[in-house]
Design an enzyme around this catalytic site. Structure first.
Site, short mmCIF file in Angstrom:
data_model
loop_
_atom_site.label_atom_id
_atom_site.label_comp_id
_atom_site.label_asym_id
_atom_site.label_seq_id
_atom_site.Cartn_x
_atom_site.Cartn_y
_atom_site.Cartn_z
N CYS A 381 1.40 -1.37 0.12
CA CYS A 381 0.24 0.23 -0.14
C CYS A 381 1.22 1.05 0.57
O CYS A 381 2.26 0.97 0.08
CB CYS A 381 -1.11 0.07 1.35
SG CYS A 381 0.11 -0.12 2.73
N HIS A 548 -4.09 5.74 8.04
CA HIS A 548 -2.49 5.87 8.60
C HIS A 548 -2.11 7.31 7.75
O HIS A 548 -2.64 7.55 7.36
CB HIS A 548 -2.02 4.88 8.66
CG HIS A 548 -2.03 4.20 7.51
ND1 HIS A 548 -2.80 3.31 7.12
CD2 HIS A 548 -0.91 4.67 5.91
CE1 HIS A 548 -2.91 2.65 6.06
NE2 HIS A 548 -1.58 3.61 5.05
#
Length: 632
Positions: A381, A548
Site C-alpha cells: 500500500c 495512517h
C-alpha cells in the site's frame, strides 16, 4: 509475446499522455468558450475579454500540462520543477503554443528532480532537509529552464512547424479521412482517450489558434459512427444485444460515453469496418465544409459537440454527425443481415472481454500467472503500515494453514523488493505498483481483508502443486527481523471505546490528536493521515478501518504507536454505502513492530464472538485480552 509487450508499452505511453491532458480538460474548454464568445468573429465580441485568449493559450495551458506531467512522475516536487522548465521553452517561443514542449519538459523536469533526490537520500544532515529540498528544486529548475530556452525550444519549434505542414498536407490532399483506419480500432482497444487527448488535442489547439477551429477535435469524439452501429443492432440484432441497444444509444449519444458500444463491436469484430467507414465519412464532411470545433468535446456527447461548435461550422458539424451515423448504420445493417448464425448475440461474454481489455489498458492486466514460479508475494500500500500489513497477515495465515512454501509480507509501494514475484495492491494503486515493480506479476483487490480474494489465490497456487511442502525451507530472515521488532505493547491508554464521532474526518482528527498527545507523532502527521485517506480509502472490510499517514508523513513519527478506537454506531468510511467502520485502528509505525497487534485483529476475524466484543465492549480489558492474549 513480443507484440503483446509492444502493445502494452504503447498503451502505457498513451495512458501517460492522456493522464497529462485529462485533468486539465476544463481549462481547455474554458479557453474554447472564451474564444467562441469574445473573439471578433465570436458570438459576443469583446475586446477586453478577447485578451484572455492568447494568455491562456500561451501560458496557462502549457504550464498546466507541464505541472501535471511532472506530478505524474514525481508528485509535487516534479510538478514544480516541470512547470519551471517549460517556462524556458515558452519564453523562447512566445508565438508558438508550447504544448509539445509541455508534454516533454514537464515529465523530464519531474524525472530529473526524482533522480537527484535518490542520489542525496540519506546524505543530508538533520535540520537541513527543507533548505536542500527548496534550493535543489529551484536550482535544478533554473538550469533546465535555461537549457530549454537555448536548445530545446528551437528544436520543438521546428517539430511544431513540421507537424503543422504535415496536417496541411493531409487536408489539402484529402488524406485526413484515412486516419479513421487507425482511430476506430484504437478506440476499441481503449486508446480513445490517449488518441483524442494525447495526440489530437495538442494538434487541434495549434490549428484552432490559426483558423479559429479544428477538425482534430471531432475525429475521435464524433458520436455518429457509434450511434449508427447501435441503431443497426436495434433493428437487426438478436437477443440481449437488440434489447439493450436503445439504452446504449441514449448513453452514447447524449451522455458521451463511447465505451458503451465497445462490447457490441467485440461480439462481431467485422463491425469495425462500419465504424471506420462512418469515421471516414465524418472527416470527409468536415473537410468539405471546412468545419471543426473550437476546443475538445469531452465527453463526446452531442451536447458537448454543439457547445464547442463555433459560428460558421454548425452545418458541417451537424452533417458530419448525421452522415457518419447513416453510413455506419447501413454497413452495420448489411453485416448483421449477412450473419447466418441463429445463435443469440452473447453480450455478457463481450462485456467480460471488454473488461479484460480495459484492465489491460489501465495497467491492471488480466494476466495468466504461472504460480509454480511464485516464491515471494508482496502486499503493498502507499505507506506500508496498516492496510497492507493486515492483508499480508491474512494471506500469510492462509499460506501457513495450507503448508505453502511462499514468503509473504507487506511493504510500501516505493519499497517493493526487486525479487518480488507477485504484488498485491488496491486496484487504485496498481498502476503505481507496476511502475515500481514492472518485473513482477500484479493482482488487484478492492479491500485488503477480502477473504474470497485470498482463498481464490490459494486455490490457484495449490492447483500448480509445487508449493505444497513443509515450512522448514522457508527463508526466515524477514520473519526474524520482524520478530526482533514486534515489541510494541498496546495498553489501556491506547484504547478508546464508545466513541460518538459521526464522520471519518472527525474520527481521524480525534485519532491524530491522541497520537500527538501520547507523544507518538508531531502535529504534521495528522495532515498526512487526511492526505492518505484522499489517496485511497483505508477501509479494509469486516467493519475495520486503519487510518495512517502517507509515506511522506513518516518523517513526523517519533515512536511507533497504535490506537484502538471503537465506534459502536459505525462511521461511513469507504466508497460504498455498506463500508461502515466500527473498529478503527490508528497507526503511526516506523518499522514492523506494530504487526503483532494487526495480526491479532486479523485472527479475530475468524471468531465472530471476538469481533463482536471488539465492536461493542465497554471494558478495555476485553480488547487487551483479544489483541494481546499473553499480555500481563
Amino acid at each position: 509475446m513480443q507484440s503483446k509487450s509492444i502493445q502494452t508499452k504503447v498503451q502505457a505511453f498513451g495512458r501517460f499522455l492522456s493522464n497529462m491532458v485529462m485533468p486539465n480538460i476544463g481549462a481547455f474548454i474554458a479557453w474554447g468558450l472564451i474564444t467562441a464568445l469574445f473573439i471578433p468573429t465570436g458570438w459576443l465580441p469583446n475586446k477586453n475579454f478577447e485578451t484572455l485568449v492568447p494568455i491562456i493559450l500561451t501560458y496557462l495551458l502549457p504550464i498546466l500540462l507541464a505541472f501535471t506531467g511532472g506530478k505524474l512522475v514525481y508528485k509535487e516536487r516534479g510538478a514544480v520543477v516541470g512547470s519551471i522548465v517549460v517556462m524556458g521553452a515558452i519564453a523562447a517561443s512566445p508565438n508558438t503554443p508550447m504544448f509539445l514542449g509541455a508534454m516533454i519538459l514537464g515529465p523530464l523536469g519531474g524525472y530529473v528532480i526524482k533522480v537527484f533526490d535518490k542520489l542525496i537520500d540519506g546524505k543530508i544532515k538533520s535540520g537541513f532537509e527543507m533548505l536542500v529540498n527548496n534550493f535543489s528544486a529551484g536550482i535544478i529548475g533554473l538550469i533546465l529552464a535555461l537549457i530549454a530556452y537555448e536548445f530545446v525550444a528551437p528544436f520543438l519549434h521546428l517539430i511544431t512547424q513540421f507537424l503543422t505542414f504535415g496536417v496541411q498536407f493531409l487536408i489539402s490532399n484529402n488524406l485526413l479521412p484515412l486516419t479513421s483506419i487507425f482511430v476506430e480500432p484504437g478506440k476499441i482497444l481503449f486508446l480513445n482517450n490517449a488518441i483524442n487527448q494525447g495526440i489530437f488535442t495538442p494538434i487541434g489547439i495549434q490549428q484552432a489558434k490559426d483558423l479559429g477551429h479544428s477538425i482534430f477535435f471531432l475525429i475521435e469524439a464524433n458520436p455518429g459512427p457509434g450511434v449508427g452501429m447501435l441503431l443497426a443492432y436495434m433493428f437487426f440484432g438478436k437477443g440481449t444485444a437488440k434489447q439493450t441497444a436503445p439504452s446504449a444509444i441514449i448513453i452514447q449519444f447524449f451522455g458521451g460515453i463511447h465505451e458503451i458500444y465497445f462490447p457490441y463491436v467485440l461480439m462481431k469484430p467485422r463491425l469495425i469496418l462500419a465504424l471506420i467507414a462512418g469515421g471516414m465519412t465524418n472527416v470527409f464532411i468536415l473537410t468539405i465544409f471546412k468545419a471543426g470545433l473550437i476546443a475538445p468535446a469531452s465527453p463526446g456527447s452531442i451536447f458537448a459537440v454543439l457547445l464547442m461548435t463555433p459560428k460558421g461550422s454548425y452545418i458541417g458539424v451537424i452533417l458530419s454527425v448525421i452522415c457518419s451515423a447513416a453510413v455506419s448504420f447501413i454497413i452495420s445493417s448489411i453485416l448483421l443481415k449477412l450473419e447466418k448464425s441463429s445463435k443469440e448475440d452473447n453480450l455478457e461474454e463481450a462485456q467480460n472481454k471488454m473488461k479484460n481489455l480495459k484492465n489491460e489498458s489501465k495497467g491492471v492486466p488480466n494476466q495468466e500467472i504461472d504460480y509454480s514460479t511464485i516464491k515471494k508475494i508482496i502486499v503493498a500500500c502507499d505507506a506500508g503500515m496498516g492496510s497492507s500489513a493486515m492483508g499480508a497477515g491474512l494471506l500469510k495465515k492462509k499460506l501457513n494453514n495450507k503448508n505453502i512454501e511462499i514468503e509473504s509480507y507487506n511493504t510500501a509501494i516505493n519499497d517493493i523488493p526487486k525479487d518480488a514475484d507477485l504484488v498485491i495492491t488496491h486496484k487504485d494503486l496498481t498502476p503505481r505498483a507496476k511502475e515500481t515493480a514492472d518485473h513482477a506479476h500484479h493482482l488487484s483487490l478492492n479491500n485488503f481483508l477480502d477473504n474470497s480474494f485470498y482463498d481464490e489465490l490459494i486455490e490457484k497456487i495449490l492447483s500448480f502443486g509445487s508449493h505444497k511442502t513443509a515450512q522448514d525451507n522457508l527463508d526466515k530472515s524477514h520473519e526474524e527481523e520482524q520478530d526482533q521488532e514486534q515489541c510494541f505493547q498496546i495498553s489501556e491508554k491506547n484504547i478508546f471505546l464508545q466513541r460518538k464521532e459521526s464522520n471519518k474526518e472527525d474520527a481521524i482528527n480525534f485519532i491524530g490528536e491522541q497520537l500527538v498527545n501520547l507523544g507518538y507523532v508531531s502535529e504534521e502527521y495528522v495532515e498526512g493521515m487526511h492526505a492518505r485517506e484522499k489517496l485511497v480509502s483505508t477501509y479494509l472490510g469486516e467493519s475495520i478501518a486503519v487510518p495512517h499517514g502517507t509515506i511522506e508523513a513518516k518523517e513526523f513519527i517519533k515512536h511507533t504507536g497504535i490506537l484502538f478506537c471503537q465506534f459502536p454506531n459505525g462511521i461511513q468510511w469507504g466508497d460504498d454505502e455498506e463500508d461502515i467502520a466500527n473498529i478503527v485502528i490508528g497507526i503511526a509505525a516506523q518499522g514492523d513492530n506494530h504487526i503483532q497487534i494487526l495480526s491479532s485483529i486479523t485472527n479475530a476475524l475468524d471468531d465472530e464472538n471476538s469481533l463482536e466484543i471488539l465492536k461493542n465492549t465497554h471494558q478495555k480489558t476485553d480488547v487487551l485480552n483479544i489483541l494481546q492474549p499473553n499480555n500481563e
